[in-house]
Design an enzyme around this catalytic site. Structure first.
Site, PDB file in Angstrom:
ATOM      1  CB  THR A  66      -1.030  -0.011   1.247  1.00 27.29           C
ATOM      2  OG1 THR A  66      -0.076  -0.313   2.473  1.00 27.29           O
ATOM      3  CG2 THR A  66      -1.899  -1.121   1.005  1.00 27.29           C
ATOM      4  CB  THR A 105      -7.336   1.492  -4.909  1.00 32.07           C
ATOM      5  OG1 THR A 105      -6.913   2.571  -4.801  1.00 32.07           O
ATOM      6  CG2 THR A 105      -6.510   0.912  -6.019  1.00 32.07           C
ATOM      7  CE1 TYR A 129      -2.087   0.321  -3.438  1.00 32.60           C
ATOM      8  CE2 TYR A 129      -3.351   2.182  -4.325  1.00 32.60           C
ATOM      9  CZ  TYR A 129      -3.314   1.001  -3.335  1.00 32.60           C
ATOM     10  OH  TYR A 129      -4.166   0.640  -2.474  1.00 32.60           O
ATOM     11  CD1 TRP A 153      -8.717   8.955  -1.071  1.00 28.74           C
ATOM     12  CD2 TRP A 153      -9.404  10.789  -0.012  1.00 28.74           C
ATOM     13  NE1 TRP A 153      -8.749  10.121  -1.853  1.00 28.74           N
ATOM     14  CE2 TRP A 153      -9.018  11.247  -1.310  1.00 28.74           C
ATOM     15  CE3 TRP A 153     -10.049  11.864   0.863  1.00 28.74           C
ATOM     16  CZ2 TRP A 153      -9.200  12.497  -1.805  1.00 28.74           C
ATOM     17  CZ3 TRP A 153      -9.955  13.104   0.276  1.00 28.74           C
ATOM     18  CH2 TRP A 153      -9.669  13.409  -0.858  1.00 28.74           C
TER      19      TRP A 153
HETATM   20  N1  NAP Z   1      -5.002   2.647   2.495  1.00 22.60           N
HETATM   21  C1  NAP Z   1      -6.101   3.268   1.813  1.00 22.60           C
HETATM   22  O1  NAP Z   1      -6.247   4.470   1.572  1.00 22.60           O
HETATM   23  C2  NAP Z   1      -6.580   2.528   0.811  1.00 22.60           C
HETATM   24  C3  NAP Z   1      -7.621   3.166  -0.288  1.00 22.60           C
HETATM   25  C4  NAP Z   1      -8.105   2.216  -1.185  1.00 22.60           C
HETATM   26  C5  NAP Z   1      -8.055   0.819  -1.183  1.00 22.60           C
HETATM   27  N2  NAP Z   1      -7.027   0.427  -0.300  1.00 22.60           N
HETATM   28  C6  NAP Z   1      -6.873  -0.983  -0.237  1.00 22.60           C
HETATM   29  O2  NAP Z   1      -7.497  -1.663   1.140  1.00 22.60           O
HETATM   30  C7  NAP Z   1      -6.826  -2.741   1.201  1.00 22.60           C
HETATM   31  C8  NAP Z   1      -6.281  -2.809   2.812  1.00 22.60           C
HETATM   32  O3  NAP Z   1      -5.475  -1.733   2.839  1.00 22.60           O
HETATM   33  P1  NAP Z   1      -5.102  -1.005   4.333  1.00 22.60           P
HETATM   34  O4  NAP Z   1      -5.317   0.438   4.389  1.00 22.60           O
HETATM   35  O5  NAP Z   1      -5.400  -1.963   5.301  1.00 22.60           O
HETATM   36  O6  NAP Z   1      -3.482  -1.309   4.159  1.00 22.60           O
HETATM   37  P2  NAP Z   1      -2.386  -1.647   5.221  1.00 22.60           P
HETATM   38  O7  NAP Z   1      -2.815  -0.858   6.526  1.00 22.60           O
HETATM   39  O8  NAP Z   1      -1.078  -1.254   4.535  1.00 22.60           O
HETATM   40  O9  NAP Z   1      -2.363  -3.169   5.422  1.00 22.60           O
HETATM   41  C9  NAP Z   1      -2.082  -4.105   4.693  1.00 22.60           C
HETATM   42  C10 NAP Z   1      -1.501  -5.446   5.095  1.00 22.60           C
HETATM   43  O10 NAP Z   1      -0.790  -6.273   4.179  1.00 22.60           O
HETATM   44  C11 NAP Z   1       0.431  -6.897   4.659  1.00 22.60           C
HETATM   45  N3  NAP Z   1       1.005  -7.219   3.579  1.00 22.60           N
HETATM   46  C12 NAP Z   1       1.758  -6.803   2.685  1.00 22.60           C
HETATM   47  N4  NAP Z   1       2.391  -7.455   1.991  1.00 22.60           N
HETATM   48  C13 NAP Z   1       1.943  -8.816   2.342  1.00 22.60           C
HETATM   49  C14 NAP Z   1       2.167  -9.935   1.644  1.00 22.60           C
HETATM   50  N5  NAP Z   1       3.007 -10.353   0.617  1.00 22.60           N
HETATM   51  N6  NAP Z   1       1.565 -10.995   2.238  1.00 22.60           N
HETATM   52  C15 NAP Z   1       0.785 -11.135   3.469  1.00 22.60           C
HETATM   53  N7  NAP Z   1       0.624  -9.633   3.880  1.00 22.60           N
HETATM   54  C16 NAP Z   1       1.040  -8.595   3.249  1.00 22.60           C
HETATM   55  C17 NAP Z   1       0.856  -5.588   5.322  1.00 22.60           C
HETATM   56  O11 NAP Z   1       1.748  -6.277   6.165  1.00 22.60           O
HETATM   57  P3  NAP Z   1       3.283  -5.311   6.489  1.00 22.60           P
HETATM   58  O12 NAP Z   1       2.947  -4.269   7.275  1.00 22.60           O
HETATM   59  O13 NAP Z   1       4.082  -6.215   6.949  1.00 22.60           O
HETATM   60  O14 NAP Z   1       3.913  -4.969   5.065  1.00 22.60           O
HETATM   61  C18 NAP Z   1      -0.254  -5.166   5.963  1.00 22.60           C
HETATM   62  O15 NAP Z   1      -0.553  -5.509   7.340  1.00 22.60           O
HETATM   63  C19 NAP Z   1      -5.702  -2.956   0.398  1.00 22.60           C
HETATM   64  O16 NAP Z   1      -6.130  -3.754  -0.766  1.00 22.60           O
HETATM   65  C20 NAP Z   1      -5.401  -1.556  -0.401  1.00 22.60           C
HETATM   66  O17 NAP Z   1      -4.881  -1.461  -1.538  1.00 22.60           O
HETATM   67  C21 NAP Z   1      -6.233   1.087   0.565  1.00 22.60           C
END
Ligand code: NAP
Length: 290
Positions: A66, A105, A129, A153
């Protein structure tokens, strides 16, 4: 009992799902909550072994790369985790008849629209991304039991996100500058987590004719990052001046869409949802923090 696997359970969304999974009506299901250590989705051997040892009826994939800016230089890893690893998970799911709920996203769009994006709008990511997430979502949508929820977001009281960054800066400084020419909608992880679980239960219900698809989900309303920062500071009772600036004055490695409002009409009608306004949900998040 049916088994639901949450990947990326230590991330902000995974953490929220984990918390909800202990409550009614989800207690009727068995949850496997895995962080990267237990299940690295980019490690095909580990993933294969996991599926050999666990019967997974539904997967909610919250694991993702992310780091939007970091992805510009760490392209391989972003494409691998968000794209090819998801393709691998989908083929395992297909072999095991596992329902697949995936999160994508608003950054799959280029932001040139002048009205909220609907699910059928053409995609055109302007960052690594966004490109990497598009590979993953395509793989899931090609699967007959695949569901993709595009959201925007995300924030929560835990984890690295804009909400926590603004609160921290407001503690330390008297003023901060935030861009006002990127428009979208903040989304509280708790709200989207509820929707993901509702979709998982629907997918697992044999009496429901549901077979997956693509949905947009965010909180209601629209704002800029500047408006969002102002409201966080106001609701948290902090004193810190917020200065509106343009994206051009805050250069970042990744380009972000200027406008990424998502139309929620499809999900609202199919799930009979009432979606909270972002300001209401922000209040809820701040209350949770206190
Ligand atoms: N954040 C946003 O604003 C946003 C917006 C739209 C969509 N999204 C989508 O929403 C979803 C959840 O995002 P989030 O905000 O919860 O992100 P996050 O807090 O960064 O959580 C992602 C998690 O995935 C883990 N991860 C990374 N690589 C991995 C792997 N190879 N195998 C297993 N786990 C892995 C990370 O672990 P590490 O910490 O160890 O890397 C982290 O715990 C994602 O699909 C993201 O693309 C997010």
């Amino acid at each position: 009992m049916q088994n639901i696997l949450i990947t990326g359970a230590n991330g902000q969304l995974g953490h929220e799902l984990t918390g909800l999974s202990y409550t009614h009506p989800y207690k009727a299901y068995k949850f496997f909550r895995t962080g990267r250590e237990e299940l690295d989705i980019a490690n095909s051997e580990q993933v294969n072994r996991y599926f050999e040892n666990h019967r997974v009826d539904c997967i909610i994939n919250c694991a993702a790369y992310t780091g939007v800016d970091k992805a510009e230089s760490n392209t391989e890893e972003a494409l691998h985790v968000n794209g090819y690893a998801v393709e691998g998970l989908v083929s395992l799911a297909a072999r095991n008849n596992t329902r697949f709920i995936h999160v994508s996203t608003d950054y799959v769009f280029d932001g040139k629209n002048h009205r909220p994006y609907i699910e059928e709008d053409p995609v055109n990511p302007v960052s690594v991304y966004g490109r990497s997430k598009l590979i993953g979502e395509k793989a899931v949508l090609d699967y007959e039991h695949g569901t993709v929820v595009r959201t925007s977001w995300l924030y929560s009281p835990t984890g690295k996100n804009f909400f926590n960054t603004i609160l921290k800066i407001a503690e330390e400084k008297n003023e901060l500058s935030v861009v006002y020419d990127q428009i979208g909608t903040p989304t509280y992880t708790r709200d989207v987590a509820r929707v993901l679980l509702a979709l998982a239960l629907k997918a697992l219900d044999d009496k429901d004719p549901y077979t997956g698809g693509l949905y947009h989900y965010s909180n209601e309303g629209v704002c800029s990052w500047y408006d969002f920062a102002l409201e966080i500071i106001r609701l948290a009772g902090k004193i810190c001046k917020v200065i509106p600036i343009e994206t051009i004055d805050y250069p970042t490695p990744a380009t972000r869409p200027h406008y990424s409002l998502l139309s929620k009409n499809k999900i609202k009608s199919e799930l009979s949802l009432t979606i909270p306004h972002w300001k209401e949900s922000l209040k809820g998040c701040i209350n949770q923090l206190n």
